[in-house]
Enzyme design. Structure first.
Site, short mmCIF file in Angstrom:
data_model
loop_
_atom_site.label_atom_id
_atom_site.label_comp_id
_atom_site.label_asym_id
_atom_site.label_seq_id
_atom_site.Cartn_x
_atom_site.Cartn_y
_atom_site.Cartn_z
N ASP A 73 0.87 -1.18 0.00
CA ASP A 73 0.00 0.00 0.00
C ASP A 73 0.91 1.22 0.00
O ASP A 73 1.76 1.36 0.88
CB ASP A 73 -0.88 0.03 1.25
CG ASP A 73 -1.97 -1.03 1.23
OD1 ASP A 73 -2.26 -1.55 0.15
OD2 ASP A 73 -2.52 -1.33 2.30
N ASP B 59 -13.54 -3.74 -1.73
CA ASP B 59 -13.37 -3.51 -0.29
C ASP B 59 -14.74 -3.67 0.36
O ASP B 59 -15.66 -2.90 0.06
CB ASP B 59 -12.81 -2.11 -0.02
CG ASP B 59 -11.43 -1.91 -0.64
OD1 ASP B 59 -10.69 -2.91 -0.77
OD2 ASP B 59 -11.10 -0.76 -0.99
#
Length: 256
Positions: free
Chosen positions: A11, A130
């Site tokens: 990330d 997500d």
């Protein structure tokens, strides 16, 4: 049975690798090129590289970082974050990405997935989902899709959305449990299994790995085709090689 993949996830925000808990409380984990090279050397099957604030910040693609990583890493590289149009897919592939992950933009414009897979093939388009549990205890399980790095609720059902994306040509689903992200409490196996069993394409389980058993559980109990992790690799808890050796001992086929 095909080999199951272990995929470290980077990330990235502001050019640095970070790791959060439940999509917030970000902590610095290092330089993306150095970390990617380390995972390549450890035997990772792929690397996933997500610019987690590109969409919410309205920033352009981080092509210079992708080029630098691609020049050092010789395993498949999936890149996501800030992809808004088919032209962005082309730019990232040219920068050295092998697969492109789309998330918020697929919800804003589902035709983007159809167009991108039509032009470049299903094998290089990954739809990232997500998902957060939205059902109350005692109710049949449901999960809602969120976008913009987990900041924006969509009202979409995660299982139904995964089915639509597969129908539009997505080659893989990257499924992250927002409830488990960074908690090290294991995958949401109910979510992983629900999506894996509902779609005809590979599902990558993400969110919650705290140890090697969690990786094996994602495959065996979650029916995932690949498992993605960050914290356990970034901070030296385990190497990718250790993870593969454990999976092999558990009878799960992996590339050693």
């Amino acid at each position: 049975m095909l080999a199951k993949r272990i995929i470290p996830c980077l990330d990235v925000t502001n050019g640095r690798v970070v790791k959060g808990v439940n999509f917030v409380e970000l902590r610095d984990a290092g330089d993306p090129v150095e970390i990617a090279r380390r995972y390549d050397e450890q035997g990772a099957d792929e690397i996933t590289f997500l610019d987690i604030t590109a969409t919410s910040d309205g920033r352009d693609l981080i092509l210079h970082i992708i080029e630098a990583v691609a020049s050092q890493v010789f395993i498949p590289l999936t890149v996501g974050g800030g992809v808004r149009a088919v032209e962005d897919v082309r730019r990232l592939l040219n920068a050295g990405a092998d697969k492109i992950s789309v998330n918020s933009s697929a919800i804003a414009n589902p035709q983007l997935v159809s167009d991108a897979t039509g032009k470049y093939g299903s094998q290089c388009i990954v739809v990232a989902i997500d998902a957060k549990r939205s059902s109350a205890p005692g109710e049949p399980p449901r999960w809602e899709v969120f976008t913009h790095g987990g900041r924006k609720a969509t009202g979409l059902d995660a299982v139904e959305w995964a089915k639509e994306m597969a129908a539009r040509g997505a080659g893989e689903i990257l499924l992250t449990s927002m409830d488990r992200d960074g908690t090290k409490s294991g995958f949401d196996l109910e979510l992983t299994r629900a999506v894996s069993d509902a779609v005809p394409v590979p599902v990558i389980a993400s969110g919650g790995v705290g140890g090697l058993q969690d990786l094996a559980d994602g495959i065996r109990l979650g029916h995932a085709d690949a498992v993605l992790a960050a914290s356990i690799f970034h901070y030296g808890q385990h190497t990718v090689g250790e993870a593969k050796a454990f999976m092999a001992r558990e009878g799960i086929p992996v590339r050693i």
